[in-house]
Design an enzyme around this catalytic site. Structure first.
Site, mmCIF file in Angstrom:
data_model
loop_
_atom_site.group_PDB
_atom_site.id
_atom_site.type_symbol
_atom_site.label_atom_id
_atom_site.label_comp_id
_atom_site.label_asym_id
_atom_site.label_seq_id
_atom_site.Cartn_x
_atom_site.Cartn_y
_atom_site.Cartn_z
ATOM 1 N N VAL A 65 -12.375 -33.864 49.825
ATOM 2 C CA VAL A 65 -11.827 -33.115 48.702
ATOM 3 C C VAL A 65 -11.030 -34.036 47.784
ATOM 4 O O VAL A 65 -11.219 -34.033 46.562
ATOM 5 C CB VAL A 65 -10.954 -31.948 49.216
ATOM 6 N N ARG A 99 -19.016 -27.824 48.207
ATOM 7 C CA ARG A 99 -19.877 -27.987 49.387
ATOM 8 C C ARG A 99 -20.158 -29.464 49.547
ATOM 9 O O ARG A 99 -20.389 -30.163 48.552
ATOM 10 C CB ARG A 99 -21.218 -27.264 49.188
ATOM 11 N N CYS A 129 -15.387 -27.194 57.697
ATOM 12 C CA CYS A 129 -14.637 -26.105 57.053
ATOM 13 C C CYS A 129 -14.777 -24.763 57.752
ATOM 14 O O CYS A 129 -13.787 -24.200 58.214
ATOM 15 C CB CYS A 129 -15.086 -25.978 55.603
HETATM 16 C C1 UGA Z 1 -18.272 -24.737 52.713
HETATM 17 C C2 UGA Z 1 -18.313 -23.758 51.532
HETATM 18 O O1 UGA Z 1 -19.676 -23.447 51.193
HETATM 19 C C3 UGA Z 1 -17.614 -24.338 50.311
HETATM 20 O O2 UGA Z 1 -17.570 -23.366 49.257
HETATM 21 C C4 UGA Z 1 -16.172 -24.709 50.697
HETATM 22 O O3 UGA Z 1 -15.475 -25.296 49.605
HETATM 23 C C5 UGA Z 1 -16.214 -25.715 51.860
HETATM 24 O O4 UGA Z 1 -16.906 -25.103 52.969
HETATM 25 C C6 UGA Z 1 -14.786 -26.049 52.215
HETATM 26 O O5 UGA Z 1 -14.024 -25.141 52.571
HETATM 27 O O6 UGA Z 1 -14.371 -27.189 52.007
HETATM 28 P P1 UGA Z 1 -19.710 -26.891 53.449
HETATM 29 O O7 UGA Z 1 -18.885 -26.912 54.693
HETATM 30 O O8 UGA Z 1 -19.969 -28.164 52.723
HETATM 31 O O9 UGA Z 1 -19.027 -25.893 52.354
HETATM 32 O O10 UGA Z 1 -21.108 -26.308 53.862
HETATM 33 P P2 UGA Z 1 -22.054 -25.080 53.507
HETATM 34 O O11 UGA Z 1 -23.120 -25.505 52.588
HETATM 35 O O12 UGA Z 1 -21.275 -23.885 53.130
HETATM 36 O O13 UGA Z 1 -22.707 -24.836 54.951
HETATM 37 C C7 UGA Z 1 -21.884 -24.530 56.091
HETATM 38 C C8 UGA Z 1 -22.733 -24.292 57.303
HETATM 39 O O14 UGA Z 1 -23.434 -23.058 57.195
HETATM 40 C C9 UGA Z 1 -23.809 -25.353 57.553
HETATM 41 O O15 UGA Z 1 -23.863 -25.635 58.941
HETATM 42 C C10 UGA Z 1 -25.097 -24.700 57.080
HETATM 43 O O16 UGA Z 1 -26.243 -25.196 57.704
HETATM 44 C C11 UGA Z 1 -24.825 -23.253 57.461
HETATM 45 N N1 UGA Z 1 -25.573 -22.257 56.661
HETATM 46 C C12 UGA Z 1 -25.362 -22.138 55.325
HETATM 47 C C13 UGA Z 1 -26.479 -21.426 57.296
HETATM 48 O O17 UGA Z 1 -26.677 -21.506 58.532
HETATM 49 N N2 UGA Z 1 -27.140 -20.475 56.563
HETATM 50 C C14 UGA Z 1 -26.945 -20.336 55.225
HETATM 51 O O18 UGA Z 1 -27.588 -19.447 54.611
HETATM 52 C C15 UGA Z 1 -26.043 -21.185 54.596
#
Ligand code: UGA
Length: 469
Positions: free
Chosen positions: A15, A157, A283
């Protein structure tokens, strides 16, 4: 043209680093502070430290000019008017966010305040953190009117963090003073007034002069809750579709069709309805636990969050059972694992469900040969090489002689594998896909037994029997 603001960003993690270079890209003058001397030296020397799109080019553009890296928080505090705190808030043993880094930074800032400063929480923190920061600063003898605390949470993200910063869905500014709120509005002016999007070399993304981001002003506490509630809601959506996928498996339905049918309802929306092996990353797991803990401490029943966590953890166990159902016994089996990062396009393995699964398969006595386009170095420091754990330099090497191939991370590269080649390399043509990257029918046509999430399993034999009827 908006006025440049002198900004300090404390913390050079995901961040902090992204915020620092993006503020510079918006035209501000930034000091990025970290107490880790080796990190500061690496950043000064041009190392980007993390795998993040657009970060190398922006760092190259502003390094040691509009973004300076240093370890001296006192100097940064004295020089800058806005101080963004983006240090880690790791999970403590009880699930609470450990705020000791935030507290240490607040005390150090207090010791160097030499005029009106706005201290902005960028790290994800529980509601009331702003009040604690305020108390810490006051305890250090700083008069109440010499500073304000603002909550300006981040919704980045990993993998698309730079784009998310410069093209946000919304900018949330939680401030309880007009003066502080005005400074934040000034900082974000290049985005909210569109000056940035009119530049020919702007990083491309969803915003434009016709589609400007909204700056939402709230109270400080509301902003703190917006961040936790947003992450919890997204995790809830994922656990919900994962629970639905389990129902689809029991009913012989197809979760992809169900998710599409649900997502077309504009009130639900199609995003974050991808079933899989559960959410991970630095996160969601930590923030959901912290949010649950905050609710508990405040006497609020939010058991829904425990259910979200339970479904998420069961999703990995179900995947292991699925692999067992395809192979009968696991001990001694050779598994090709594609993907170790917690999601595609990142080298981050923190709380990665793929890593958890690899550990579970190793505990079952399997041999794992893993490949990931970016996360192998980090994975190897967590699970060292051994006779049971091997790292391959590519998909083919991982797949050679495998009893089954498991897809654990949604890298684009894994969605376009050479299936003919794969079939010839593997000992048995069995693929268990934890990310639903393929159409089951297509896999049957290529001679694979294919198991995925929330969809009827497909085997060439079963298909042959169906056609024979
Ligand atoms: C997440 C949030 O999306 C961001 O908005 C936030 O700012 C960030 O956390 C944070 O708090 O710093 P991130 O951890 O980079 O971002 O990852 P995501 O893209 O949200 O994915 C998180 C997890 O969910 C991954 O393991 C991904 O594979 C999984 N996921 C995501 C699913 O299993 N299904 C989905 O439909 C979407």
């Amino acid at each position: 043209m908006a006025e440049a603001v002198q900004i300090a960003v404390v913390g050079s993690g995901y961040v902090g680093l992204v915020a620092a270079v993006c503020f510079a890209e918006m035209g501000h003058s930034v000091i990025c502070v970290d107490n880790d001397e080796s990190k500061v030296a690496a950043l000064q020397g041009g190392d980007t430290l993390i795998h993040e799109n657009h970060l190398p080019e922006l760092l190259e553009r502003y390094r040691n000019t509009r973004v300076r890296f240093m370890t001296d928080l006192g100097e940064a505090t004295r020089t800058c008017q806005a101080i963004f705190v983006a240090v880690g808030t790791p999970q403590s043993e009880t699930g609470d966010a450990d705020l000791s880094y935030v507290e240490a930074v607040a005390s150090e800032i207090a010791r160097s305040i030499n005029g009106y400063k706005v201290i902005i929480e960028k790290s994800t923190v529980p509601v009331y953190t702003n009040e604690w920061i305020r108390r810490v600063i006051e305890r250090n003898g700083v008069p109440r009117d010499a500073f304000d605390i603002v909550s300006n949470p981040e919704f980045l993200r990993e993998g698309t963090a730079v784009e998310d910063f410069l093209h946000p869905d919304r900018i949330v500014v939680g401030a309880d003073s007009e003066r502080a709120s005005e400074l934040l509005s000034e900082i974000y002016l290049p985005l909210t007034q569109g000056e940035y999007y009119r530049r020919p070399n702007a990083i491309p993304g969803g915003c434009s002069p016709e589609n400007l981001p909204i700056l939402l002003q709230t109270s400080t506490k509301s902003a703190e809750i917006i961040k936790h509630a947003s992450n919890a809601f997204l995790a809830l959506k994922i656990s919900f579709i994962n629970a639905v996928s389990n129902l689809c498996e029991a009913a012989d339905a197809n979760v992809e069709q169900v998710a599409r049918g649900m997502g077309l309802d504009s009130r639900i929306g199609p995003k974050f309805l991808r079933p899989g092996i559960g959410y991970g990353g630095s996160c969601f797991p930590k923030d959901i636990a912290a949010f649950r803990s905050v609710a508990e401490q405040m006497g609020v029943d939010f058991n829904l969050l425990s259910e979200v966590e339970k479904i998420n953890s069961n999703q990995k166990k179900r995947f292991l059972s699925k692999v067992r159902s395809a192979l009968w016994t696991l001990r001694g089996k050779r598994l090709a694992v594609l993907g170790l990062a917690f999601k595609g396009d990142t080298d981050d393995i923190r709380e990665s469900p793929a890593i958890d699964l690899v550990e579970m398969f190793l505990a079952e006595g399997c041999t794992v040969v893993a490949y990931d386009p970016a996360a192998m170095g980090r994975a190897e420091s967590k699970i060292p090489r051994s006779s049971q754990m091997q790292y391959a330099s590519g998909v083919d090497e991982a797949a050679a002689d495998a009893d089954a191939l498991l897809i654990l991370t949604d890298w684009q590269e894994f969605a376009s594998l050479d299936l003919v080649q794969l079939h010839s390399l593997m000992r048995y043509p069995i693929i268990v896909d934890g990310r639903n990257l393929y159409d089951p029918q297509h896999m049957i046509e290529n001679g694979f037994t294919y198991l995925s999430i929330g969809r009827p399993s497909a085997t060439p034999l079963r298909e042959a029997a169906r056609l024979a009827v």
